[in-house]
Enzyme design. Structure first.
Site, PDB file in Angstrom:
ATOM      1  N   GLN A  37      -8.866  -0.944  10.537  1.00  0.00           N
ATOM      2  CA  GLN A  37      -9.513  -2.123  10.459  1.00  0.00           C
ATOM      3  C   GLN A  37     -10.263  -2.139  11.708  1.00  0.00           C
ATOM      4  OE1 GLN A  37      -9.348  -3.975   8.041  1.00  0.00           O
ATOM      5  NE2 GLN A  37      -7.442  -3.502   6.758  1.00  0.00           N
ATOM      6  N   ASP A  52       0.846  -1.079  -0.012  1.00  0.00           N
ATOM      7  CA  ASP A  52       0.017   0.090  -0.010  1.00  0.00           C
ATOM      8  C   ASP A  52       0.820   1.252   0.026  1.00  0.00           C
ATOM      9  OD1 ASP A  52      -2.483  -1.535   0.044  1.00  0.00           O
ATOM     10  OD2 ASP A  52      -2.418  -1.873   2.100  1.00  0.00           O
ATOM     11  N   PHE A  59     -16.646  -5.341  -9.163  1.00  0.00           N
ATOM     12  CA  PHE A  59     -17.972  -5.433  -9.221  1.00  0.00           C
ATOM     13  C   PHE A  59     -18.540  -4.575 -10.371  1.00  0.00           C
ATOM     14  CE2 PHE A  59     -22.159  -3.769  -7.719  1.00  0.00           C
ATOM     15  CZ  PHE A  59     -22.629  -5.159  -7.076  1.00  0.00           C
ATOM     16  N   THR A  84     -12.872  -5.935   6.163  1.00  0.00           N
ATOM     17  CA  THR A  84     -12.600  -6.074   7.571  1.00  0.00           C
ATOM     18  C   THR A  84     -12.796  -4.493   8.229  1.00  0.00           C
ATOM     19  OG1 THR A  84     -10.177  -5.964   6.664  1.00  0.00           O
ATOM     20  CG2 THR A  84     -11.214  -7.989   7.420  1.00  0.00           C
ATOM     21  N   LYS A 126       0.665  -8.214  -2.465  1.00  0.00           N
ATOM     22  CA  LYS A 126      -0.694  -7.808  -2.852  1.00  0.00           C
ATOM     23  C   LYS A 126      -0.392  -6.062  -3.425  1.00  0.00           C
ATOM     24  CE  LYS A 126      -3.937  -6.069   0.011  1.00  0.00           C
ATOM     25  NZ  LYS A 126      -4.482  -4.946  -0.448  1.00  0.00           N
ATOM     26  N   LYS A 152     -11.195  -5.872  -6.392  1.00  0.00           N
ATOM     27  CA  LYS A 152     -12.381  -6.022  -5.705  1.00  0.00           C
ATOM     28  C   LYS A 152     -13.509  -5.608  -6.649  1.00  0.00           C
ATOM     29  CE  LYS A 152     -11.067  -4.963  -1.032  1.00  0.00           C
ATOM     30  NZ  LYS A 152      -9.755  -4.511  -0.960  1.00  0.00           N
ATOM     31  N   ARG A 200      -3.168  -8.281  12.520  1.00  0.00           N
ATOM     32  CA  ARG A 200      -2.173  -7.232  13.207  1.00  0.00           C
ATOM     33  C   ARG A 200      -1.430  -7.862  14.236  1.00  0.00           C
ATOM     34  NH1 ARG A 200      -3.301  -4.633   9.483  1.00  0.00           N
ATOM     35  NH2 ARG A 200      -3.879  -2.565   9.345  1.00  0.00           N
TER      36      ARG A 200
END
Length: 229
Positions: A188, A11, A65, A116, A33, A63, A179
């Site tokens: 989160q 990230d 959609f 999450t 990721k 993700k 975590r």
């Protein structure tokens, strides 16, 4: 050999920062990721470089959609990049379309159950179905498996109940919201430790900031792996 149960979330702002992080992590991490936040910063190019030149596994967290035809087309385009995992939303029509788009490429389609970062109040605000969040996650997981998902994304708190589903046999459970003890929760809400996630039936854990925000990312990654049962 690195333990590929640990997936590090890249990230970071762009591909250059991603390559720098990968160099810092070296052989401590074999699976990355890459998400939407890096898509316009060279995310696909980074995925290709890490895969082809560094031998890393890649989880593209899009993700997706949309209507079925659009999802199928998007996945067909992504399947040419030799990725390992791709996320879509867990709605059955989306999962079915994604599997059509895969075309036997070997890329695994992972269905997102409930993010999450969401709790019951967030679901209420979004006019989502009433009920306990964990129960809804398990229900969505079962429907995604029935639609052909290769695995699901869920928090560690729901992993054991998903693993107990008959439909989950031979399927993957990937858990973000992980975590290490003492780490900040950040944004989160449904979190647990790496050890707990794996003990509950997760195949892979996704960890981001507790790895790349510290002084020695490689040491942080190795410490997480050392916790895994």
């Amino acid at each position: 050999m690195p333990d590929d149960r640990l997936i590090v979330a890249m990230d970071v702002p762009n591909a250059l920062a991603g390559l720098e992080l990968a160099e810092q992590l070296g052989d401590a991490v074999s699976f990355y990721k890459i998400g939407l936040g890096m898509l316009t910063g060279g995310g696909l190019a980074l995925a290709n470089e890490l895969k082809s030149e560094h031998g890393k596994r890649i989880f593209l967290d899009m993700k997706l959609f949309d209507i079925g035809a659009t999802v199928e087309s998007a996945v067909r385009g992504l399947a040419q990049f030799d990725l390992d995992f791709l996320t879509v939303h867990g709605d059955p029509h989306v999962v079915r379309a994604a599997q059509e788009g895969c075309g036997g490429s070997g890329m695994k389609i992972l269905a997102v159950t409930i993010l999450t970062s969401l709790d019951r109040a967030d679901l209420d605000a979004g006019l989502m179905k009433a009920g306990d969040v964990a129960d809804l996650v398990v229900e969505r997981a079962g429907r995604a498996f029935d639609a052909g998902a290769d695995g699901v994304i869920a928090s560690p708190q729901e992993a054991a109940a998903i693993r107990a589903l008959a439909e989950a046999e031979g399927k993957l459970i990937v858990t973000p919201g992980v975590r290490p003890a003492g780490s900040a929760a950040d944004d989160q809400k449904r979190i647990a430790t790496p050890e707990f996630a794996i003990s509950q039936g997760a195949d892979h854990i996704v960890v981001g900031r507790p790895v790349w925000q510290v002084e020695s990312p490689a040491d942080a990654a190795r410490a997480i792996v050392a916790e895994l049962p």
